[in-house]
Design an enzyme around this catalytic site. Structure first.
Site, PDB file in Angstrom:
ATOM      1  CG  ASP A  13      -2.109  -0.968   1.024  1.00  0.00           C
ATOM      2  OD1 ASP A  13      -2.475  -1.242  -0.135  1.00  0.00           O
ATOM      3  OD2 ASP A  13      -2.615  -1.459   2.037  1.00  0.00           O
ATOM      4  NE  ARG A  93       0.564   3.746  14.078  1.00  0.00           N
ATOM      5  CZ  ARG A  93       1.183   2.867  13.303  1.00  0.00           C
ATOM      6  NH1 ARG A  93       2.472   3.009  13.037  1.00  0.00           N
ATOM      7  NH2 ARG A  93       0.545   1.847  12.798  1.00  0.00           N
ATOM      8  CG  ASP A 122      -2.582   2.992  13.705  1.00  0.00           C
ATOM      9  OD1 ASP A 122      -2.293   3.247  14.891  1.00  0.00           O
ATOM     10  OD2 ASP A 122      -2.518   1.858  13.223  1.00  0.00           O
ATOM     11  CB  SER A 174      -4.752  -5.251   8.845  1.00  0.00           C
ATOM     12  OG  SER A 174      -4.091  -4.077   9.260  1.00  0.00           O
TER      13      SER A 174
HETATM   14  N1  ARG Z   1      -5.922  -1.827  17.486  1.00  0.00           N
HETATM   15  C1  ARG Z   1      -4.567  -1.504  17.735  1.00  0.00           C
HETATM   16  C2  ARG Z   1      -4.419  -0.031  17.926  1.00  0.00           C
HETATM   17  O1  ARG Z   1      -5.289   0.693  17.567  1.00  0.00           O
HETATM   18  C3  ARG Z   1      -3.649  -2.015  16.649  1.00  0.00           C
HETATM   19  C4  ARG Z   1      -3.762  -1.383  15.321  1.00  0.00           C
HETATM   20  C5  ARG Z   1      -2.932  -2.123  14.370  1.00  0.00           C
HETATM   21  N2  ARG Z   1      -2.730  -1.423  13.138  1.00  0.00           N
HETATM   22  C6  ARG Z   1      -2.695  -2.065  12.000  1.00  0.00           C
HETATM   23  N3  ARG Z   1      -2.490  -1.322  10.935  1.00  0.00           N
HETATM   24  N4  ARG Z   1      -2.897  -3.327  11.859  1.00  0.00           N
HETATM   25  O2  ARG Z   1      -3.450   0.445  18.457  1.00  0.00           O
END
Ligand code: ARG
Length: 426
Positions: A13, A93, A122, A174
């Protein structure tokens, strides 16, 4: 707009996003890849970025900073989102956002970009953090504003453009990884009743396949883990050591239905062997060296910090001030905890500290008891005073009002009772 700095993972991506940003906005694209350990840095990343049309590809090793400035802060606070998630993805992040902003400023870019979708946490974390650090920067999320291609379309697009794509088997998940944890969602996991398929896990063995249990002694200074079995280890090495041990013993699998910031419940599978071991050990040590009042208040602060991290508010004033509290409160959290790793579980089996508040002479039921039993009577007299007053004044309220159930309802007549009687002599 003429230049964009893109957070680049090297996946399909974000590779396509390089070309898409150039087409869509006619901009120069500079990529930033941050190594956060745990396999987050893929091979040949610069080459792939160039093949996708980036004009420059930066790779930054932020592993030690990630551990010392983010991971240890969360551990010291006991920050687990909804009591379960050690926040690996969320913690990374703000660090990524800060590096994006700094690189954008250095490169004279007008915008930063990231590969998040419009449905997760995110995107919020990136956007909010970037704007806290530099409100003048635009944030573009191609996946959120129209790049939205299916997987086949993305692959075709990449092939047409000669973009090198990672040769991975099509995973139904993912995934996000760094040294503190692996986050896995979507696909078969979307049914919260379904047992996670074994291949949703990549780090840990199945508990049943784990070898014989082992013990490891973790040393802490000021709430920060500094040694394993007496060997001093800097941050990254510390996490890696416990990761290997824990993963081999099946420790660190977390199956969590969590509440996303955007209002959705979502089923997540995490693997975080080092985090699970260290949170348990840290909690046990706190129990030895902190007062009851501190322990209770730290839970409140820890939950709040977890929520702030999860919600992407790392750079908020509240978040900073609570971290300052935590650092101060952790000054006595030094000592050792012995952990046993046993078929998927990490147990605390011992703890000791020169700063321990545990006093054997006070606690013992054996000889040498220093606790003043007689003084307990006076203590209870005063401690129980408000409850006695309350019971005297309010205790019969329910009965007066003829309520069907009050705590004053007699119990004895409603329970099965057996009675043994001594024979009366004569
Ligand atoms: N749910 C978790 C969070 O919000 C993990 C997110 C994982 N991100 C991903 N792109 N798979 O921190």
């Amino acid at each position: 707009m003429n230049k964009v700095v893109l957070a680049y993972s090297g996946g399909l991506d974000t590779s396509v996003a390089v070309a898409w940003l150039r087409d869509q906005y006619g901009v120069e694209v500079v990529t930033l890849t941050v190594d956060l350990g745990g396999g987050s840095l893929r091979e040949g990343i610069e080459r792939r970025a160039m093949s996708a049309g980036a004009s420059r590809a930066y790779v930054v090793d932020a592993r030690e900073t990630f551990v010392s400035q983010y991971v240890w802060r969360a551990l010291q606070a006991g920050a687990l989102y909804e009591g379960a998630y050690p926040l690996a993805t969320a913690l990374a992040r703000p660090l990524l956002a800060q590096l994006l902003v700094e690189l954008a400023q250095k490169e004279g870019a007008d915008a930063v970009a990231h590969g998040c979708t419009g449905k997760g946490n995110d995107q919020v974390r990136f956007d909010v953090a970037v704007h806290a650090l530099d409100p003048g920067l635009q944030v573009i999320a191609p996946m959120r504003v129209g790049m939205g291609l299916t997987r086949e379309q993305t692959v075709d697009f990449a092939n047409e453009r000669g973009i090198e794509i990672p040769v991975t088997r099509e995973a139904p998940w993912s995934i996000d990884v760094n040294l503190w944890g692996r986050s896995c969602e979507t696909g078969p996991l979307e049914d919260p009743w379904a047992t996670p398929p074994e291949d949703a896990y990549a780090w840990t063995v199945k508990a049943a396949d784990a070898p014989d249990p082992v013990e490891v002694v973790i040393g802490f200074e000021g709430g920060i883990p500094v040694s394993a079995d007496g060997e001093y280890l800097p941050g990254v090495a510390m996490v890696e050591r416990l990761h290997e041990l824990g993963a081999a013993h099946g420790v660190g699998r977390i199956d969590h239905v969590e509440d996303r910031l955007v209002g959705i419940k979502s089923r997540e599978i995490y693997e975080a062997p080092a985090a699970v071991i260290l949170h348990a050990a840290h909690h046990a040590l706190e129990g030895l060296v902190l007062s009851r009042e501190q322990l209770r208040f730290n839970r409140v602060v820890g939950d709040e910090i977890a929520r702030l991290i999860y919600d992407g508010l790392w750079f908020s004033a509240l978040s900073r001030d609570l971290r300052t509290y935590t650092m101060s409160a952790q000054r006595v959290v030094s000592g050792e905890v012995r952990m046993r790793l046993d078929h998927g579980r990490a147990y605390v089996v011992g703890r000791r500290s020169p700063l321990s508040l545990y006093d054997k002479d006070l606690a013992t039921y054996d000889e040498g008891d220093a606790f003043d039993h007689a003084a307990a009577v006076g203590f209870i007299e005063i401690f129980g005073l408000p409850l006695r007053v309350e019971a005297a004044r309010h205790g019969a309220v329910g009965r007066h009002h003829g309520a069907a159930w009050t705590w004053t309802n007699p119990l004895l007549d409603t329970l099965p009772v057996t009675v043994a009687e001594a024979a009366v002599a004569g």
